[in-house]
Design a protein around this motif. Structure first.
Motif, PDB file in Angstrom:
ATOM      1  N   TYR A 159       5.835  -2.422   5.318  1.00 14.64           N
ATOM      2  CA  TYR A 159       4.985  -2.604   4.265  1.00 14.64           C
ATOM      3  C   TYR A 159       4.306  -4.030   4.016  1.00 14.64           C
ATOM      4  N   HIS A 162       0.691  -3.581   3.216  1.00 19.06           N
ATOM      5  CA  HIS A 162       0.624  -3.123   1.970  1.00 19.06           C
ATOM      6  C   HIS A 162       0.665  -4.268   0.879  1.00 19.06           C
ATOM      7  N   ALA A 291      -4.693  -6.483   7.369  1.00 15.95           N
ATOM      8  CA  ALA A 291      -4.746  -6.880   5.835  1.00 15.95           C
ATOM      9  C   ALA A 291      -5.064  -8.279   5.636  1.00 15.95           C
ATOM     10  N   VAL A 311      -5.374   1.605   4.048  1.00 14.59           N
ATOM     11  CA  VAL A 311      -4.113   0.774   3.300  1.00 14.59           C
ATOM     12  C   VAL A 311      -4.251   1.279   1.738  1.00 14.59           C
ATOM     13  N   ARG A 312      -5.673   1.110   1.370  1.00 17.59           N
ATOM     14  CA  ARG A 312      -5.605   1.585  -0.033  1.00 17.59           C
ATOM     15  C   ARG A 312      -4.934   2.939  -0.489  1.00 17.59           C
ATOM     16  N   GLU A 314      -2.758   4.554   1.375  1.00 23.43           N
ATOM     17  CA  GLU A 314      -1.392   4.514   1.805  1.00 23.43           C
ATOM     18  C   GLU A 314      -0.788   4.106   0.528  1.00 23.43           C
ATOM     19  N   ILE A 315      -1.304   2.696  -0.251  1.00 27.79           N
ATOM     20  CA  ILE A 315      -0.461   2.433  -1.254  1.00 27.79           C
ATOM     21  C   ILE A 315      -0.415   3.437  -2.513  1.00 27.79           C
TER      22      ILE A 315
END
Length: 380
Positions: A159, A162, A291, A311-312, A314-315
């Motif tokens: 993570y 993230h 990231a 990633v947006r 995924e978060i």
């Protein structure tokens, strides 16, 4: 080398927030930490354990919480200390601010703190340490035994992108737009014991690793191992250190809630006999870079075949997964503040938007960061 671990019975929480001292007239960083901290100690009493302390430079004060049960309690703890420091800073023409880097102050203008540890660091690391005019947020979460600490560190490494994307707040370095969402993370990696954690097999291997570093004179203790995630034996915690400095209390609370929920879920999974996954280091390294470069727009790898997702998204999915844990830990409101960050953009996005509106004037970026610290919420 035996390293005792002070186990935590619960998923307790502690936060460290590195705060900048900014001159209201020039918007530059200005050193005054020693005099402010001396007055702060006098104000709270000589026998009281301080919630604020020196960092590497005199223009930085680290605000720390005690051991807290909830994110709300940790936020209240931070807020109380910030209020005292603000009262001491204002008569000196100073204000409090946080971001991963100051948009334009040069590291060569800054005075080192008086702590001998920092002078020793500068003597050993030279220019690499001198550049460390960077600011972060660290979150500690208690784990119940040393046998859990390394598996949790390993699993939490998945993570890293993230957390870095959510917290990215250092697009500027020495007055220049770096093109990165987080230049701080790249500057910090210059230290030889910083960056991604080694993905070790168990506590015995961690002890062996630390024994080699100490006996060779590389470090004095775990305090000199500045991994993005590390076990903290004295506190009985896993410490997440990847995050850029966060400008608002809302964002600090959101990151703390996400950390606490993830570690608590991993604690429970181990108790139920589940083996936590250890990611491939090369995948973590690539995702961290993505990231740092693209922030919340990063496309990160989600499997070893190279499949990528934003990633947006995924978060957002992760928040949904963790809401039952957050309700149990009484931090559901703070966890859903992660979605607010996704809506308004990370600090690096907000800073660049301000700079565009101000025709590149980075003083306007500083003014907005100061305003956000005061309001405790991101400014659209």
């Amino acid at each position: 080398m035996h390293i005792p671990f002070s186990s935590s019975a619960t998923s307790s929480l502690g936060i460290e927030w590195e705060i900048q001292l900014v001159d209201r007239d020039t918007r530059q960083l200005r050193g005054a930490a020693t005099v402010i901290l001396d007055e702060y100690q006098n104000k709270i009493g000589k026998d009281v354990e301080p919630r604020a302390k020196h960092e590497l430079f005199e223009s930085t004060i680290e605000v720390i919480t005690g051991v807290c049960d909830t994110v709300a309690g940790a936020k209240a703890d931070l807020s109380s200390t910030l209020g005292l420091l603000r009262d001491l800073a204002e008569p000196r023409g100073l204000a409090l601010m946080c971001s991963g880097t100051h948009p334009f102050t040069g590291y060569d203008t800054q005075q080192l703190s008086p702590d001998p540890r920092y002078h020793s660091l500068l003597d050993r690391m030279q220019w690499i340490a001198r550049r460390m005019l960077i600011f972060g947020v660290h979150v500690h979460v208690g784990v119940r035994s040393q046998d859990k600490a390394i598996p949790v560190v390993n699993a939490l490494a998945t993570y890293i992108p993230h957390f870095l994307a959510l917290s990215s707040s250092s697009p500027y370095w020495l007055g220049m737009d770096t093109g990165l969402a987080s230049s701080r993370s790249k500057v910090f990696e210059g230290l030889p014991t910083a960056g991604l954690p080694y993905l070790l097999s168990d506590w015995a291997q961690f002890e062996q690793f630390m024994a080699a570093l100490v006996s060779s004179g590389t470090v004095e203790s775990i305090r000199d191992v500045w991994w993005d995630i590390r076990p903290h034996p004295n506190f009985g915690t896993v410490e997440l250190r990847i995050c850029d400095g966060l400008p608002t209390l809302l964002e600090v609370g959101a990151i703390a809630a996400l950390t606490q929920c993830l570690v608590d879920r991993m604690n429970t999974q181990i108790d139920r006999g589940y083996t936590l996954p250890t990611p491939q280091r090369w995948a973590v390294q690539e995702n961290k870079w993505r990231a740092a470069r693209y922030g919340l727009d990063a496309e990160i790898m989600v499997d070893e075949q190279g499949t990528t997702h934003c990633v947006r998204n995924e978060i957002a999915d992760l928040v949904d997964e963790l809401l039952p844990v957050a309700r149990r830990l009484e931090c559901a409101d703070e966890l859903t503040d992660v979605l607010h960050i996704l809506d308004v953009g990370s600090s690096c996005e907000r800073q660049r938007a301000v700079a565009r509106r101000a025709d590149g004037d980075l003083a306007a970026v500083v003014d907005t960061l100061l305003q956000e610290m005061e309001s405790r919420r991101p400014t659209l």
